[in-house]
Design a protein around this motif. Structure first.
Motif, mmCIF file in Angstrom:
data_model
loop_
_atom_site.group_PDB
_atom_site.id
_atom_site.type_symbol
_atom_site.label_atom_id
_atom_site.label_comp_id
_atom_site.label_asym_id
_atom_site.label_seq_id
_atom_site.Cartn_x
_atom_site.Cartn_y
_atom_site.Cartn_z
ATOM 1 N N ASP A 11 64.448 -80.295 -4.518
ATOM 2 C CA ASP A 11 64.398 -79.280 -5.560
ATOM 3 C C ASP A 11 63.155 -79.530 -6.423
ATOM 4 N N PRO A 12 62.444 -78.472 -6.819
ATOM 5 C CA PRO A 12 61.230 -78.649 -7.630
ATOM 6 C C PRO A 12 61.434 -79.474 -8.895
ATOM 7 N N ARG A 13 62.660 -79.544 -9.404
ATOM 8 C CA ARG A 13 62.883 -80.335 -10.619
ATOM 9 C C ARG A 13 62.559 -81.813 -10.413
ATOM 10 N N TRP A 14 62.554 -82.285 -9.136
ATOM 11 C CA TRP A 14 62.293 -83.698 -8.856
ATOM 12 C C TRP A 14 60.849 -83.953 -8.435
ATOM 13 N N HIS A 15 60.016 -82.919 -8.391
ATOM 14 C CA HIS A 15 58.647 -83.114 -7.919
ATOM 15 C C HIS A 15 57.848 -84.042 -8.838
ATOM 16 N N ARG A 16 58.107 -83.948 -10.113
ATOM 17 C CA ARG A 16 57.348 -84.789 -11.048
ATOM 18 C C ARG A 16 57.597 -86.270 -10.779
ATOM 19 N N VAL A 17 58.852 -86.661 -10.595
ATOM 20 C CA VAL A 17 59.145 -88.081 -10.382
ATOM 21 C C VAL A 17 58.691 -88.530 -8.992
ATOM 22 N N ILE A 18 58.688 -87.640 -8.011
ATOM 23 C CA ILE A 18 58.171 -87.989 -6.689
ATOM 24 C C ILE A 18 56.670 -88.261 -6.780
ATOM 25 N N ARG A 19 55.955 -87.390 -7.481
ATOM 26 C CA ARG A 19 54.508 -87.608 -7.648
ATOM 27 C C ARG A 19 54.240 -88.869 -8.473
ATOM 28 N N GLU A 20 55.089 -89.116 -9.459
ATOM 29 C CA GLU A 20 54.917 -90.331 -10.260
ATOM 30 C C GLU A 20 55.121 -91.579 -9.411
ATOM 31 N N ALA A 21 56.089 -91.571 -8.517
ATOM 32 C CA ALA A 21 56.309 -92.721 -7.638
ATOM 33 C C ALA A 21 55.087 -92.982 -6.771
ATOM 34 N N SER A 22 54.490 -91.931 -6.236
ATOM 35 C CA SER A 22 53.268 -92.092 -5.451
ATOM 36 C C SER A 22 52.124 -92.581 -6.319
ATOM 37 N N ARG A 23 52.026 -92.062 -7.531
ATOM 38 C CA ARG A 23 50.966 -92.457 -8.459
ATOM 39 C C ARG A 23 51.088 -93.940 -8.813
ATOM 40 N N ILE A 24 52.295 -94.415 -9.036
ATOM 41 C CA ILE A 24 52.512 -95.825 -9.363
ATOM 42 C C ILE A 24 52.032 -96.711 -8.222
ATOM 43 N N ARG A 25 52.224 -96.252 -7.015
ATOM 44 C CA ARG A 25 51.858 -97.047 -5.848
ATOM 45 C C ARG A 25 50.355 -97.120 -5.633
ATOM 46 N N VAL A 26 49.644 -96.017 -5.818
ATOM 47 C CA VAL A 26 48.226 -95.998 -5.452
ATOM 48 C C VAL A 26 47.281 -95.825 -6.639
ATOM 49 N N GLY A 27 47.822 -95.588 -7.836
ATOM 50 C CA GLY A 27 46.982 -95.467 -9.014
ATOM 51 C C GLY A 27 46.823 -94.036 -9.489
ATOM 52 N N GLY A 28 46.353 -93.906 -10.723
ATOM 53 C CA GLY A 28 46.170 -92.594 -11.330
ATOM 54 C C GLY A 28 46.805 -92.535 -12.704
ATOM 55 N N ALA A 29 46.652 -91.397 -13.374
ATOM 56 C CA ALA A 29 47.170 -91.234 -14.729
ATOM 57 C C ALA A 29 48.689 -91.047 -14.698
ATOM 58 N N PRO A 30 49.426 -91.729 -15.589
ATOM 59 C CA PRO A 30 50.884 -91.580 -15.626
ATOM 60 C C PRO A 30 51.308 -90.143 -15.906
ATOM 61 N N LEU A 31 52.423 -89.749 -15.307
ATOM 62 C CA LEU A 31 52.966 -88.409 -15.514
ATOM 63 C C LEU A 31 54.100 -88.408 -16.528
ATOM 64 N N TYR A 32 54.501 -89.587 -17.003
ATOM 65 C CA TYR A 32 55.564 -89.704 -18.002
ATOM 66 C C TYR A 32 55.082 -90.573 -19.153
ATOM 67 N N ARG A 33 55.483 -90.219 -20.349
ATOM 68 C CA ARG A 33 55.287 -91.088 -21.511
ATOM 69 C C ARG A 33 56.559 -91.863 -21.817
ATOM 70 N N ASN A 34 57.690 -91.250 -21.557
ATOM 71 C CA ASN A 34 58.985 -91.832 -21.928
ATOM 72 C C ASN A 34 59.644 -92.455 -20.697
ATOM 73 N N PRO A 35 59.819 -93.793 -20.674
ATOM 74 C CA PRO A 35 60.433 -94.432 -19.500
ATOM 75 C C PRO A 35 61.877 -94.011 -19.283
ATOM 76 N N TRP A 36 62.584 -93.616 -20.348
ATOM 77 C CA TRP A 36 63.962 -93.169 -20.185
ATOM 78 C C TRP A 36 64.017 -91.812 -19.491
ATOM 79 N N ARG A 37 63.050 -90.937 -19.793
ATOM 80 C CA ARG A 37 62.990 -89.656 -19.098
ATOM 81 C C ARG A 37 62.663 -89.864 -17.615
ATOM 82 N N ARG A 38 61.745 -90.803 -17.366
ATOM 83 C CA ARG A 38 61.398 -91.123 -15.977
ATOM 84 C C ARG A 38 62.600 -91.698 -15.240
#
Length: 251
Positions: free
Chosen positions: A206-233
Motif C-alpha cells: 500500500d502506498p502508505r508504506w512507501h516512505r518507510v520502504i524508501r527510508e529502509a533502503s536509504r539507511i542501507r546505502v546512504g542519503g538524506a533521512p526521510l523521517y525526523r521523528n523516530p517514533w513515527r518511523r
C-alpha cells in the motif's frame, strides 16, 4: 567484480597460500556480491572457502588477522563434499564473522547460502560453480522461509506491541528489508537481494508504506533521512511488517 572486492580476495589468497600452502583449494563469493547488490563502504564480502580437510582454526585466525578491517570478509570453510549435501546434515565447522573465528560454527551453513552459491556464486579460485554439484532444495528452502516469517517476525511484532522495539535506523532497515526479502524470495522462487526486495515491496505494498520502504533502503546505502521523528518511523515500520505478513504467499 568491484575493485575493493578483488583486492581483498587477492590479499586473502596470497596470505593463505603463504601461511598454509595448499589449504584453500576453492574460493567462492556469495551474498551481495553474487546477487549484484554490493555497495562499497556498506556491504560485507561473503565467502565460501573450500578445503580438502577442516582447517586449523589457529591458521585461519593468522590469515584473517592480516586482512583490512573493512569491508568484513565473512564466511565459512567447507569441504567439496559439504557443498554436495544438505547443509543441515553437515557438521559445524570453522567460520569467520566480523573478524572473529569460530572453530565450531553453523554460521551461514544454510540452504540460503547454498542456493545463492548455486544461483550466481562468483568463482575466484577453483572450478566453475556449475561444476560443483551444490545441493539445492527449493521446497525445503521455501518452507524454512515461511517458518522464519512465522517463528521470528510474528513474535517480533508481538514484542513491538509491548515496548519500544524498532526505534533505531538499523532496526528499520532490518525489519523492512528482512520481511520484504523473505516475501520476495517466496514470490520469485529464488533467493533475492535486499535492493530487489525493496523494489518488490514498493510494487506490492500500500502506498502508505512507501516512505518507510524508501527510508529502509536509504539507511542501507546512504542519503538524506526521510523521517525526523523516530517514533513515527517506528510506527510505519511496525505497520509495514504487519501488512507484509498479512499478505505473505500461502504455503
Amino acid at each position: 567484480m568491484p575493485d575493493d572486492v578483488d583486492a581483498v580476495c587477492a590479499r586473502y589468497l596470497e596470505t593463505a597460500d603463504r601461511h598454509e600452502p595448499g589449504l584453500v583449494e576453492g574460493l567462492y563469493l556469495q551474498g551481495s556480491v553474487a546477487l549484484g547488490d554490493y555497495h562499497p563502504g556498506v556491504s560485507d564480502i561473503d565467502f565460501v572457502a573450500v578445503t580438502t580437510l577442516p582447517p586449523d582454526p589457529a591458521a585461519v585466525r593468522a590469515i584473517h588477522a592480516t586482512l583490512p578491517r573493512r569491508p568484513f570478509f565473512d564466511g565459512l570453510y567447507v569441504t567439496w563434499d559439504d557443498l554436495r549435501r544438505d547443509p543441515a546434515q553437515a557438521p559445524p565447522g570453522v567460520a569467520v564473522h566480523e573478524r572473529r573465528v569460530d572453530p565450531e560454527s553453523r554460521f551461514e551453513r544454510s540452504l540460503v547460502t547454498w542456493h545463492v552459491l548455486a544461483q550466481s556464486g562468483v568463482a575466484v579460485r577453483g572450478p566453475a560453480v556449475s561444476a560443483l554439484g551444490v545441493h539445492t532444495d527449493w521446497p525445503a528452502l521455501a518452507e524454512a522461509t515461511h517458518r522464519n516469517l512465522d517463528d521470528y517476525w510474528e513474535p517480533w511484532l508481538a514484542r513491538a506491541g509491548r515496548g519500544p522495539v524498532g526505534l533505531t535506523p538499523w532496526a528499520t532497515a532490518w525489519g523492512v528489508l528482512g520481511v520484504a526479502r523473505l516475501r520476495h524470495t517466496l514470490a520469485a522462487g529464488r533467493v533475492t537481494s535486499k535492493s530487489e526486495a525493496a523494489g518488490y515491496a514498493l510494487e506490492t505494498a500500500d502506498p502508505r508504506w512507501h516512505r518507510v520502504i524508501r527510508e529502509a533502503s536509504r539507511i542501507r546505502v546512504g542519503g538524506a533521512p526521510l523521517y525526523r521523528n523516530p517514533w513515527r518511523r517506528r510506527a510505519d515500520l511496525v505497520g509495514y511488517v504487519r501488512a507484509a505478513l498479512d499478505l505473505r504467499p500461502s504455503r
